[in-house]
Motif scaffolding. Structure first.
Motif, mmCIF file in Angstrom:
data_model
loop_
_atom_site.group_PDB
_atom_site.id
_atom_site.type_symbol
_atom_site.label_atom_id
_atom_site.label_comp_id
_atom_site.label_asym_id
_atom_site.label_seq_id
_atom_site.Cartn_x
_atom_site.Cartn_y
_atom_site.Cartn_z
ATOM 1 N N LEU A 173 42.565 82.478 72.069
ATOM 2 C CA LEU A 173 42.078 81.151 72.439
ATOM 3 C C LEU A 173 41.419 81.251 73.809
ATOM 4 O O LEU A 173 41.995 81.832 74.730
ATOM 5 N N LEU A 174 40.236 80.687 73.958
ATOM 6 C CA LEU A 174 39.526 80.692 75.232
ATOM 7 C C LEU A 174 39.526 79.298 75.827
ATOM 8 O O LEU A 174 39.302 78.302 75.104
ATOM 9 N N LEU A 175 39.770 79.214 77.125
ATOM 10 C CA LEU A 175 39.789 77.946 77.862
ATOM 11 C C LEU A 175 38.830 78.040 79.035
ATOM 12 O O LEU A 175 38.775 79.064 79.712
ATOM 13 N N TRP A 176 38.082 76.951 79.258
ATOM 14 C CA TRP A 176 37.201 76.944 80.429
ATOM 15 C C TRP A 176 36.843 75.518 80.809
ATOM 16 O O TRP A 176 36.983 74.583 80.016
ATOM 17 N N ARG A 177 36.380 75.372 82.039
ATOM 18 C CA ARG A 177 35.843 74.098 82.535
ATOM 19 C C ARG A 177 34.426 74.338 83.013
ATOM 20 O O ARG A 177 34.147 75.359 83.667
ATOM 21 N N GLU A 178 33.548 73.402 82.711
ATOM 22 C CA GLU A 178 32.180 73.499 83.195
ATOM 23 C C GLU A 178 32.097 72.981 84.623
ATOM 24 O O GLU A 178 32.919 72.155 85.049
ATOM 25 N N ASP A 179 31.109 73.487 85.375
ATOM 26 C CA ASP A 179 30.952 73.022 86.745
ATOM 27 C C ASP A 179 30.244 71.674 86.767
ATOM 28 O O ASP A 179 29.957 71.082 85.717
ATOM 29 N N GLU A 180 29.941 71.171 87.966
ATOM 30 C CA GLU A 180 29.341 69.835 88.095
ATOM 31 C C GLU A 180 27.966 69.749 87.450
ATOM 32 O O GLU A 180 27.522 68.672 87.050
ATOM 33 N N ALA A 181 27.301 70.898 87.320
ATOM 34 C CA ALA A 181 25.978 70.919 86.678
ATOM 35 C C ALA A 181 26.077 71.135 85.166
ATOM 36 O O ALA A 181 25.059 71.272 84.502
ATOM 37 N N GLY A 182 27.295 71.187 84.654
ATOM 38 C CA GLY A 182 27.473 71.366 83.216
ATOM 39 C C GLY A 182 27.370 72.800 82.750
ATOM 40 O O GLY A 182 27.211 73.049 81.549
ATOM 41 N N ARG A 183 27.471 73.750 83.674
ATOM 42 C CA ARG A 183 27.372 75.166 83.306
ATOM 43 C C ARG A 183 28.761 75.742 83.064
ATOM 44 O O ARG A 183 29.682 75.490 83.857
ATOM 45 N N PRO A 184 28.913 76.554 82.032
ATOM 46 C CA PRO A 184 30.190 77.235 81.810
ATOM 47 C C PRO A 184 30.356 78.374 82.805
ATOM 48 O O PRO A 184 29.381 78.811 83.428
ATOM 49 N N PRO A 185 31.563 78.884 82.998
ATOM 50 C CA PRO A 185 31.764 79.989 83.948
ATOM 51 C C PRO A 185 31.040 81.243 83.494
ATOM 52 O O PRO A 185 30.807 81.460 82.298
ATOM 53 N N GLY A 186 30.697 82.102 84.457
ATOM 54 C CA GLY A 186 29.915 83.293 84.159
ATOM 55 C C GLY A 186 30.595 84.256 83.208
ATOM 56 O O GLY A 186 29.932 84.916 82.400
ATOM 57 N N TRP A 187 31.931 84.368 83.291
ATOM 58 C CA TRP A 187 32.624 85.337 82.443
ATOM 59 C C TRP A 187 32.500 85.012 80.955
ATOM 60 O O TRP A 187 32.662 85.894 80.101
ATOM 61 N N LEU A 188 32.161 83.746 80.635
ATOM 62 C CA LEU A 188 32.097 83.332 79.232
ATOM 63 C C LEU A 188 30.878 83.908 78.515
ATOM 64 O O LEU A 188 30.860 83.990 77.277
ATOM 65 N N ALA A 189 29.854 84.323 79.271
ATOM 66 C CA ALA A 189 28.612 84.795 78.659
ATOM 67 C C ALA A 189 28.854 85.968 77.716
ATOM 68 O O ALA A 189 28.197 86.091 76.674
ATOM 69 N N ALA A 190 29.809 86.836 78.056
ATOM 70 C CA ALA A 190 30.063 88.010 77.214
ATOM 71 C C ALA A 190 30.636 87.639 75.855
ATOM 72 O O ALA A 190 30.616 88.457 74.925
ATOM 73 N N TRP A 191 31.141 86.404 75.721
ATOM 74 C CA TRP A 191 31.765 85.978 74.466
ATOM 75 C C TRP A 191 30.834 85.118 73.618
ATOM 76 O O TRP A 191 31.170 84.784 72.476
ATOM 77 N N GLN A 192 29.686 84.732 74.169
ATOM 78 C CA GLN A 192 28.757 83.869 73.445
ATOM 79 C C GLN A 192 28.364 84.496 72.114
ATOM 80 O O GLN A 192 28.126 85.691 72.015
#
Length: 537
Positions: free
Chosen positions: A476-495
């Protein structure tokens, strides 16, 4: 009807207790101090602090080495978690207990040098140090170091106590002290020194100060002719060796942590500025202790029955000043020569002997006026620290306009995630959680099942996870987007490999109205991917 006792009368009663029952006075004050800080954390720190969440994430795995720091605080919190049956209130005991152990060791060392009433007073200034109060409830690698900076000097003094250089002449020490120091004390010194390596690497200056004392002082030379110090060295190496081997297997990754966080000097101005600024920060954080010591030095007739600090032997005074000052001098020399900036909090463990050192420098026993001022000031400093800590936890969102970690909805996050997963999986256990140690760590720490955490999907930070196996076992992956609506950088490898499952909307644990916390979650691998991948949305 008798009126309330005056402050002077209370001071007289406390002084009488110090004279007649110094041990009881010390333990009573220590118990109260630990209890109030524990209660303050339990009542107002509604979510585990940042470092405690990280330590629980690590501690579940019981590794000999982790990517950023040594393992001792992680082991301590995991042990408390298990002994307390998963109670988070028990976890808040860690910091008060380690501070109390520091005060105890400083008191025991003072008791070897000074009369018992003065030994209890040697700990009084420590309550005015910010590190032992306001910042202490967050148990981390700084707090876990505190006792070592009093225990190692205590054990070294015990090991050297009977040598002619340390007691003036052979056999002059108190009854029962051996003439050459007991081998048991040397063995304990090696054991505690080895454990210090597992606390934080900034114990290295303290260990170096111990070694230099043995090499540079006649008491040390005489001891080195016996087998005690060599037994200590052998035990130290035996205890520290497993951690050293574990560091070697991960290419000594934690040793680069200070370099990642600290700036490097661009020239000699900054080389001089960094240690100067560090010293200024320590003076601010120790100002309360210095004021208490100044109060104890107020002129007046010396209080009878307390003893005279000038009765301490010359070696004892030298020993305490050496063990207090040399580790700090080593740190400052390192900053100057390496050109590395020192964070103020890195100085937190170095002042366990400050009260004893200050008392040894007093010209006479404290006066009645000095005791009254010092005791009153110490109480005010404790109350001020508690007020600042409670105010920060309860009211900071009013000024910042945002939620603080003390009010983060960690318990609600764990409950919501477990409920969603139970509905999706038909009641299967939670798989590995992938995310920041804060988000995924909260979900694991407050959950019923406490699954493993794959920190940001980075194998070097989570060697207990086999990334190749996750496709079969699921995650299970959990994350919060920043104020600009961008997901954290580490998530890119899982896209492209994720199955989004929605968003958890959680209310802060605060009486102040705040925007809710929104946590996105998705599944990876396993047999629960019944929605299109994230990249296809």
């Amino acid at each position: 009807m008798r009126g309330a006792p005056t402050a002077a009368a209370l001071t007289d009663r406390l002084t009488a207790q110090l004279r007649r029952r110094p041990v009881r006075a010390f333990w009573t004050a220590l118990g109260l101090y630990a209890a109030v800080w524990w209660l303050a954390a339990v009542l107002t720190q509604l979510n585990l602090p940042l470092d405690a969440v990280e330590m629980l994430t690590w501690g579940r795995e019981w590794q000999l080495a982790y990517w950023k720091h040594p393992p001792l605080p992680a082991w301590v919190l995991d042990l408390l978690y298990r002994l307390g049956g998963g109670s988070h209130a028990v976890l808040y005991l860690a910091s008060p207990l380690f501070v109390a152990l520091t005060f105890w060791a400083a008191w025991r060392l003072a008791g070897r040098i000074l009369p018992a009433p003065l030994a209890a007073l040697a700990v009084l200034p420590l309550v005015g140090i910010v590190y032992y109060g306001f910042t202490s409830p967050e148990f981390n690698h700084n707090v876990v170091q505190y006792p070592f900076f009093a225990l190692l000097p205590l054990l070294l003094h015990r090991a050297l106590a009977g040598t002619p250089a340390s007691r003036g002449v052979a056999g002059r020490g108190p009854a029962g002290w051996s003439a050459v120091g007991r081998e048991r004390d040397w063995l304990l010194l090696g054991l505690v020194g080895g454990l210090a390596v597992y606390a934080k690497y900034s114990t290295a200056p303290l260990l170096l100060a111990v070694a230099l004392l043995l090499l540079c002082h006649p008491a040390g030379w005489r001891a080195l002719a016996k087998r005690g110090p060599w037994l200590a060295l052998g035990v130290f190496l035996l205890v520290a060796a497993p951690h050293a081997v574990a560091l070697w297997t991960i290419d000594f990754l934690p040793l680069g942590t200070p370099a990642m966080r600290a700036a490097q000097a661009a020239g000699w101005v900054e080389r001089l500025w960094y240690p100067a600024w560090f010293v200024a920060g320590q003076l601010v954080n120790c100002l309360g202790a210095l004021l208490v010591l100044a109060a104890l030095a107020l002129p007046g007739r010396s209080e009878a029955g307390l003893g005279n600090p000038r009765s301490a032997l010359g070696f004892d005074r030298f020993f305490v000043l050496w063990m207090l000052g040399l580790p700090l001098a080593i740190v400052l020399a390192y900053s100057l020569l390496a050109g590395q900036e020192l964070e103020t909090m890195w100085g937190a463990p170095y002042f366990a002997l400050l009260g004893l050192a200050g008392l040894l420098l007093l010209p006479r026993a404290p006066s009645r006026r000095g005791l009254f001022a010092a005791l009153g000031l110490a109480v005010l400093l404790v109350l001020a620290g508690l007020a600042g800590y409670l105010g920060k936890n309860l009211f900071e969102p009013l000024t910042s306009g945002r939620g603080m970690r003390a009010q983060f909805p960690g318990p609600a996050l764990a409950r919501a995630l477990e409920a969603e997963w139970a509905q999706l999986s038909g009641g299967a256990p939670l798989p590995t959680l992938v995310g920041s140690f804060w988000l995924a760590g909260n979900a694991a720490a407050y959950g019923e099942q406490r699954p493993p955490v794959f920190i940001e999907g980075r194998p070097e930070r989570s060697p207990w996870v086999d990334p190749a196996a996750l496709a079969e076992t699921g995650a299970l992956l959990l994350w919060r987007e920043d104020e600009a609506g961008r997901p954290p950088g580490w998530l890119a490898a899982w896209q492209g490999s994720l199955c989004p499952q929605g968003e958890l909307v959680l209310a802060w644990q605060s009486w102040i109205e705040l925007p809710p916390v929104r946590v996105a979650w998705a599944t990876y691998g396993g047999r629960h991917c019944d929605r299109p991948p994230l990249a296809a949305r």
